[in-house]
Design an enzyme around this catalytic site. Sequence first.
Site, short mmCIF file in Angstrom:
data_model
loop_
_atom_site.label_atom_id
_atom_site.label_comp_id
_atom_site.label_asym_id
_atom_site.label_seq_id
_atom_site.Cartn_x
_atom_site.Cartn_y
_atom_site.Cartn_z
N GLU A 148 0.83 -1.21 0.00
CA GLU A 148 0.00 0.00 0.00
C GLU A 148 0.86 1.26 0.00
O GLU A 148 0.68 2.18 0.82
CB GLU A 148 -0.96 0.00 1.19
CG GLU A 148 -1.98 -1.14 1.12
CD GLU A 148 -3.03 -1.06 2.21
OE1 GLU A 148 -2.98 -0.14 3.04
OE2 GLU A 148 -3.93 -1.92 2.22
N GLU A 176 -3.87 -8.97 -0.10
CA GLU A 176 -4.48 -8.73 1.22
C GLU A 176 -5.98 -8.71 1.03
O GLU A 176 -6.50 -7.98 0.18
CB GLU A 176 -3.98 -7.40 1.80
CG GLU A 176 -4.35 -7.20 3.26
CD GLU A 176 -3.63 -5.98 3.82
OE1 GLU A 176 -2.40 -5.89 3.63
OE2 GLU A 176 -4.28 -5.12 4.44
#
Length: 777
Positions: free
Chosen positions: A428, A507
């Site tokens: 991220e 994820e």
Amino acid sequence: MFALKNKLTTLLCAISLLTFQQLSAQNSRTIINFDTDWKFLQTDIKGAETVSFDDSKWSKLDVPHDWSIEGAYDQNNPTSRGGGYLPSGIGWYRKSFTVNLTDAKKKFFIEFDGVMANSDVWINGFHLGKRPYGYSSFSYDLTGHLKFGKNDKNVLVVKADNLGQPASRYYTGAGIYRHVRLLKTSPVHVAQWGVYITTPEVSDKKALVKIQTEVINESTSASSIVLSTSIVDPSGNTVKSTETKQTIAVGKTVKIDQSVELSNPMLWNLEAPNLYKAITKITNGKDNVDNESTPFGVRSSKFEAATGYWLNGKNIKIKGVCLHHDAGALGAAVPVSAWERRFNLLKETGVNAIRTAHNPVAPEFLDLCDKMGFLVMDETFDTWTAAKPGSEYGYNLFFNDWWKEDTRSMVQRDRNHPSIIIYSVGNEIRDNLNDPDGIKRYKDQQDFVHQIDSSRPVTMALFRPAISRVYVNGLADMMDIVGQNYREKELVAAHLEKPERIVIGTENAHDLNQWLALRDNQFMSGQFIWAGYDYLGEARWPSISFDQGLFDRTGGWKPLGLQRQSWWLDKPVVHIVRKDDNGGVGNWVANWTPIDMGTYDDASVDVYSNCDEVELFLNNQSLGTLEKPKDDAPRHWDVTFEKGTLKAVGKNKGQIVATEEYKTAGKPDALILSVDKNQISKNFDDVAYVTVKVVDENGILCPNADKLIKFSITDAGQVVAVDNGNTMSHESYRGMERRAFEGKCIAIVRAKTASGKITITANSPELKSGEVTIEIK
């Protein structure tokens, strides 16, 4: 008698040490455990790096050691929500040691598996270097800075600086929290992580094993060596050998390529994780110059755009979880046996893969993945140059100067692990990936990983890719594998738009639709659930740990884990859960004992099961049978609560294959203790988990009991940590007491002696006490 035994043990240890020292003098490579006998001070102090500094009043301890987990929770601690509100600061470590005069011509290196964080290291007052990233393994050359002889003391000093906060979005720990070794070699030796093994051609009948060995000549003259490599199979038999002659000039490093072909290889796979060893030996004439043993696995591993992941020619869905590096009450200094316990529980849910979120893990973590048969996504960083909210003093301050060295450390160290099938260079990332600099930053890292290990693909965990426009600006198309966090529909659409893209969920949440995105799309390689275990940090006060794991911090099953097991495990399962408040309100719990039986009458009950049909019974009365939904959704009943027994029966083809039942608990009456293993050894990496349950007079768990449990233990053992899994608890993990949560708590026990027995007892007012005994082997 006990005193006599102690004297005999001391004598035997002295004889063993003398024998070890004699063998060490003859051996070409010696690895010396450097975990014991450190001095520690948890504050900053001037002059502590000097040899003459007086550390006599410092604490004595062994490492691995995480001092942050020993501290008190405080909402005002600068680590904030990311660090779980535990303390930060500066810690100093000092260790004195001597080196034999006969080793004066040897090379010496100090190896750290990880120091958290911003470490400085000195030997005899000489500054060896600084390492900002607390997750990296690193070493320093001590040669030229040591004193030799039994009367000349050497002083190794480490400063770990976690003062700059907030530095992470999750708990990091503090101090020398991983193992330390002193390495002694000859001047001509194999470089650190210098053996690189690949198996580019693999079948059931034969396998090609390629070995590249990096050898350094730090002697004063050219050296003509013979490099021999022997392959030892999982049964301990030497099955192939090869040797190469090479002359190495002074001060030069060479890479020597060798290859052998194995017949009928024993493949590494998830069911049978067979491990070979490559025994590397360097000789110079009659002298044994260096030797090293490198475990590896023979396996083929590939990703395909249309069909996902393949291991040894078998198409496999990657069913993974993300794991942080802490283990609850143990903090960041985690024994191998704690990971083994956690891994076994993950196996029970059907998990076959682990993502190391979001940093390099301890090497023994990966050793265990190799031995137990897990696939691994090995990850470097949570941050590049752009800070993330709540971690402004993190790796973003060091990325530009250190990313290459830290990436090299991880990939070179880890590349022989058969469990690792993919690397990730970021999670991220908040750098702008829609401009040339951001795109180049990714490409540079991917290319660099390929330079070190060309056998595995590289990805990163993309963050809101539709917003960063990586699917249209070319970045996704240069990725070996497109990894994305959450937003599964976007990832599916990205593949359908360009079917040549290999995709994986890096994820994922626990929702049914996210499981179906993997189940129903052959091209989806796999997914990694967030998270496998509750972990410290990333929580809003008064909570101190993240609570969306399949298991809680203690290893207790959560409804999320029970549901995942019904989706991912092959064998038949049934699990009953209910809403803990009346009328379908509240959290899912796995019991039949409401907090307030006077107001609880409308029970909302789900059953997680992979069976063809499930029948639910209340006090032997059938509440109906429901077939398995095509979308794997839970089966639901609205039940009028009655005290007694709620039972689910799962059937396949009309035959009962799985059952589960819960009984309503009465008044708390006693404590029952159990232990995850009956034997442990005197070793940092070997601990036992003792679970205490509060039960009624019939032995039924009282899930609403919150009694204070006090422990006592015999002299042969020590309680190293206590916990209960409650994300709101601010109790200390150190000490001899813990309040029960949902009727349970744990004590983690380590042996203090080399033999004997440990008895641990639990007491609580008005309850019958309990005890359990552990043998020290």
